[in-house]
Write a protein that holds these residues in place. Structure first.
Motif, short mmCIF file in Angstrom:
data_model
loop_
_atom_site.label_atom_id
_atom_site.label_comp_id
_atom_site.label_asym_id
_atom_site.label_seq_id
_atom_site.Cartn_x
_atom_site.Cartn_y
_atom_site.Cartn_z
N ARG A 48 0.83 -1.20 0.00
CA ARG A 48 0.00 0.00 0.00
C ARG A 48 0.86 1.26 0.00
NH1 ARG A 48 -2.73 -1.02 4.14
NH2 ARG A 48 -4.52 -1.96 3.07
N THR A 49 1.89 1.27 0.85
CA THR A 49 2.73 2.47 0.93
C THR A 49 3.51 2.67 -0.37
OG1 THR A 49 4.51 1.17 1.97
CG2 THR A 49 2.97 2.32 3.43
N ARG A 50 3.88 1.60 -1.03
CA ARG A 50 4.60 1.74 -2.30
C ARG A 50 3.67 2.20 -3.41
NH1 ARG A 50 7.38 -1.12 0.98
NH2 ARG A 50 9.67 -1.33 0.78
N PHE A 51 2.44 1.71 -3.41
CA PHE A 51 1.48 2.19 -4.41
C PHE A 51 1.20 3.68 -4.22
CE2 PHE A 51 -0.74 -2.22 -4.97
CZ PHE A 51 0.43 -2.72 -5.50
N GLU A 52 1.20 4.12 -2.98
CA GLU A 52 0.93 5.52 -2.67
C GLU A 52 2.17 6.39 -2.80
OE1 GLU A 52 -2.73 4.92 0.55
OE2 GLU A 52 -0.67 5.13 1.26
N GLY A 53 3.31 5.77 -3.06
CA GLY A 53 4.56 6.51 -3.13
C GLY A 53 4.79 7.23 -4.44
N GLY A 54 3.98 6.95 -5.44
CA GLY A 54 4.11 7.64 -6.72
C GLY A 54 3.01 8.67 -6.86
N LEU A 55 2.31 8.63 -7.98
CA LEU A 55 1.20 9.55 -8.22
C LEU A 55 -0.10 8.76 -8.32
CD1 LEU A 55 0.35 12.52 -8.87
CD2 LEU A 55 0.46 11.85 -11.29
N ILE A 56 -1.12 9.21 -7.60
CA ILE A 56 -2.44 8.58 -7.64
C ILE A 56 -3.39 9.50 -8.41
CG2 ILE A 56 -4.40 7.75 -6.30
CD1 ILE A 56 -2.48 7.05 -4.08
N ALA A 57 -4.04 8.96 -9.43
CA ALA A 57 -4.97 9.75 -10.25
C ALA A 57 -6.28 9.00 -10.37
CB ALA A 57 -4.38 10.01 -11.64
N ASP A 58 -7.38 9.70 -10.13
CA ASP A 58 -8.68 9.03 -10.23
C ASP A 58 -9.41 9.45 -11.50
OD1 ASP A 58 -9.27 11.64 -9.36
OD2 ASP A 58 -11.19 10.98 -8.56
N ILE A 59 -10.31 8.58 -11.95
CA ILE A 59 -11.20 8.87 -13.08
C ILE A 59 -12.63 8.76 -12.58
CG2 ILE A 59 -11.94 8.21 -15.39
CD1 ILE A 59 -9.27 6.99 -15.91
N GLN A 60 -13.40 9.80 -12.77
CA GLN A 60 -14.79 9.83 -12.35
C GLN A 60 -15.71 9.63 -13.56
OE1 GLN A 60 -15.90 9.96 -9.20
NE2 GLN A 60 -13.75 9.91 -8.53
N PRO A 61 -16.99 9.35 -13.33
CA PRO A 61 -17.93 9.25 -14.46
C PRO A 61 -17.91 10.53 -15.28
CG PRO A 61 -18.94 8.37 -12.48
CD PRO A 61 -17.64 8.99 -12.05
N PRO A 62 -17.97 10.42 -16.61
CA PRO A 62 -17.86 11.60 -17.48
C PRO A 62 -19.07 12.51 -17.40
CG PRO A 62 -18.40 9.65 -18.76
CD PRO A 62 -18.14 9.18 -17.36
N SER A 63 -18.84 13.79 -17.64
CA SER A 63 -19.92 14.77 -17.69
C SER A 63 -20.78 14.52 -18.93
CB SER A 63 -19.36 16.19 -17.75
OG SER A 63 -18.64 16.37 -18.97
N LEU A 64 -21.93 15.18 -18.99
CA LEU A 64 -22.83 15.02 -20.14
C LEU A 64 -22.12 15.39 -21.44
CD1 LEU A 64 -25.60 14.55 -21.44
CD2 LEU A 64 -26.19 16.93 -20.87
N GLU A 65 -21.38 16.51 -21.42
CA GLU A 65 -20.69 16.94 -22.64
C GLU A 65 -19.64 15.92 -23.08
OE1 GLU A 65 -21.19 18.75 -20.01
OE2 GLU A 65 -22.42 20.44 -20.68
N THR A 66 -18.94 15.35 -22.10
CA THR A 66 -17.92 14.33 -22.43
C THR A 66 -18.58 13.08 -22.98
OG1 THR A 66 -16.52 15.19 -20.65
CG2 THR A 66 -15.96 13.03 -21.54
N ARG A 67 -19.71 12.69 -22.37
CA ARG A 67 -20.42 11.49 -22.86
C ARG A 67 -20.88 11.69 -24.30
NH1 ARG A 67 -22.90 11.99 -17.72
NH2 ARG A 67 -24.98 12.39 -18.59
N MET A 68 -21.38 12.88 -24.59
CA MET A 68 -21.82 13.16 -25.96
C MET A 68 -20.64 13.12 -26.93
SD MET A 68 -24.67 16.15 -25.29
CE MET A 68 -25.09 16.33 -27.03
N ALA A 69 -19.50 13.65 -26.49
CA ALA A 69 -18.31 13.63 -27.35
C ALA A 69 -17.86 12.20 -27.61
CB ALA A 69 -17.19 14.43 -26.69
N ILE A 70 -17.96 11.34 -26.60
CA ILE A 70 -17.58 9.93 -26.75
C ILE A 70 -18.50 9.24 -27.76
CG2 ILE A 70 -17.53 7.69 -25.56
CD1 ILE A 70 -16.65 9.30 -23.03
N VAL A 71 -19.80 9.48 -27.64
CA VAL A 71 -20.75 8.88 -28.57
C VAL A 71 -20.48 9.34 -30.00
CG1 VAL A 71 -23.19 8.76 -29.24
CG2 VAL A 71 -22.55 8.59 -26.83
N LYS A 72 -20.23 10.64 -30.17
CA LYS A 72 -19.96 11.17 -31.52
C LYS A 72 -18.67 10.58 -32.09
CE LYS A 72 -22.39 15.59 -31.10
NZ LYS A 72 -22.26 17.07 -31.09
N LYS A 73 -17.65 10.46 -31.25
CA LYS A 73 -16.37 9.91 -31.70
C LYS A 73 -16.53 8.47 -32.14
CE LYS A 73 -11.83 9.80 -32.16
NZ LYS A 73 -11.13 10.58 -33.20
N LYS A 74 -17.25 7.68 -31.35
CA LYS A 74 -17.44 6.27 -31.69
C LYS A 74 -18.27 6.14 -32.97
CE LYS A 74 -16.40 2.09 -30.79
NZ LYS A 74 -14.98 1.69 -30.77
#
Length: 439
Positions: free
Chosen positions: A253-279
């Motif tokens: 646990r301490t080694r995993f936390e020793g670098g950089l931790i980045a989270d991903i949250q559910p996308p906003s409406l605008e991002t979801r629309m961009a994903i649909v259009k891209k696909k």
């Protein structure tokens, strides 16, 4: 094409009865169906596994395929990140053959950036440009279907492009465990150690899988230490941060936390629309703005489901000859998400939870009062209702003194801006969502 995938699943079930459980999990389960043409089935498998599969299991696979199809079937292989088919001869050597069907390759170029993933994307790109120097380890976490695997794959492809001689290993926590079990059973951990401790870049998806496995954790600790001390890059993904992996050893646990931790949250409406259009653009499907908005408003938490819906609509278009519309978008969403989704959380429960958190009465949240604490609680309630229910903005507004849908849009936009910069508010909203979902 779906029928061939189903046939391949039947073949895998047959193979499962003819080898040990460990052998199946390590070598045969990871095989992915790519295509079937004439008398040849094409399967996707890593270069590392191909040689061993060819030596030990190739005849067994061809036999199972032939039994299932009812006529002799040849087997050929393609690497997951390389469209050139690698056909296996009797001596197990590779020969380039015909190109397999086009598969989506996850790169930084086709990753849709939004407020929910901007930090994780920037960190991943930095690692890809400076492996072993930028953030080591990089630990990316978030719920399933939000793009963690896409970022890990993008890192792999970018490093391959910039540094073609680097030895890159991409695996999962489950695969790491299964390979370890196999090599322990064969009394040959030397090969395992050489593979994992001799690479330049190690990417492990779903590392949380090892958190309750003592021997696997011991092995991964030594792998981690060897690579880190040698300045090699480590990238990990998980469905939760290290602090919530309760059965993970403290030293990991301490080694995993020793670098950089980045989270991903559910996308906003605008991002979801961009994903649909891209696909839709990638699949050459003409979706109008109404259909795009409908899909994005009904699938809020899973990028794979957004992409899967567009694929379904394309299939309807090809099979039924119908142009994309709301009706077949609704049908596609039902196919992807299932006909029996969990019972939706009621608005009453959401407002009560927000009320308890902000110490504001439910009546005040629903009212037109504009004091700062009440307005804040109201915006949070509107945001959460929009995230976890399928109600239209007009219907949500009706719950708050019949507010106009434009007022709802403003409230949602304000909340998304605040959540980008106010980490305390973001943590509060996350806690409310967790409490509601766990109720």
């Amino acid at each position: 094409m779906d029928s061939f995938y189903e046939i391949w699943e039947t073949i895998k079930e047959l193979l499962k009865t003819r080898v040990t459980e460990v052998a199946y999990n390590v070598w045969l389960s990871p095989l992915k169906f790519v295509s079937f043409q004439a008398d040849t089935i094409t399967l996707s498998v890593s270069d590392f596994k191909r040689k061993i599969i060819a030596d030990k299991f190739s005849h067994l696979i061809e036999e199972a395929c032939s039994e299932t199809f009812g006529f002799p079937v040849r087997v050929q292989y393609v690497a997951p990140d390389n469209p050139t088919v690698m056909q296996t001869d009797a001596d197990g050597q590779q020969n380039p053959a015909l190109a397999a069907e086009d598969e989506t390759v996850y790169t930084f170029d086709n990753f849709i950036i939004g407020p929910s993933n901007r930090f994780a994307h920037a960190a991943a790109l930095n690692v890809a440009n400076n492996p072993g120097k930028a953030y080591n380890p990089l630990f990316i976490y978030g719920h399933s279907g939000l793009g963690k695997t896409h970022l890990l794959s993008a890192i792999m492809h970018e490093i391959k492009k910039q540094r073609p001689n680097e030895v890159i290993l991409y695996t999962s926590g489950e695969q790491f465990t299964n390979e370890l079990i196999y090599h322990l059973k064969e009394h040959n951990t030397t090969t395992f150690h050489e593979k994992y401790r001799g690479c330049d870049v190690l990417l492990v998806d779903d590392i949380q899988f090892i958190s309750n496995k003592e021997t696997t954790q011991e092995e991964f600790f030594h792998t981690f230490e060897t690579l880190k001390n040698a300045g090699k890059q480590i990238v990990l993904s998980s469905d939760r941060p290290p602090r919530e992996m309760l059965t993970l050893e403290e030293r990991l646990r301490t080694r995993f936390e020793g670098g950089l931790i980045a989270d991903i949250q559910p996308p906003s409406l605008e991002t979801r629309m961009a994903i649909v259009k891209k696909k839709a653009e990638e699949l050459n499907v003409d979706l109008n703005d109404e259909v795009v908005a409908f899909i994005a408003n009904n699938i809020k938490k899973n990028i794979r489901q957004l992409e899967g819906t567009v694929k379904k609509i394309k299939a309807y278009q090809e099979v039924e000859g119908t142009r994309p519309n709301i009706a077949n978008a609704k049908k596609a969403i039902s196919d992807i998400m299932g006909d029996n989704p969990p019972t939706p959380v009621t608005i009453e429960n959401i407002i009560n939870e927000v009320s308890r958190t902000f110490n504001v009465s439910p009546a005040d949240i629903r009212s037109e009062k504009r004091s700062a604490n009440i307005s804040q609680a109201r915006q949070v309630a509107i945001y959460i209702i929009h995230e976890v229910t399928n109600l239209s903005l007009t219907a949500i507004g009706a719950e708050f003194s019949n507010k106009h849908y434009s007022t709802m849009i403003y409230a949602l936009q304000e909340m998304e801006k605040k959540l980008e910069t106010n980490m305390s508010l973001k943590a509060t909203v996350d806690d409310i969502l967790k409490n509601i979902n766990d109720a």
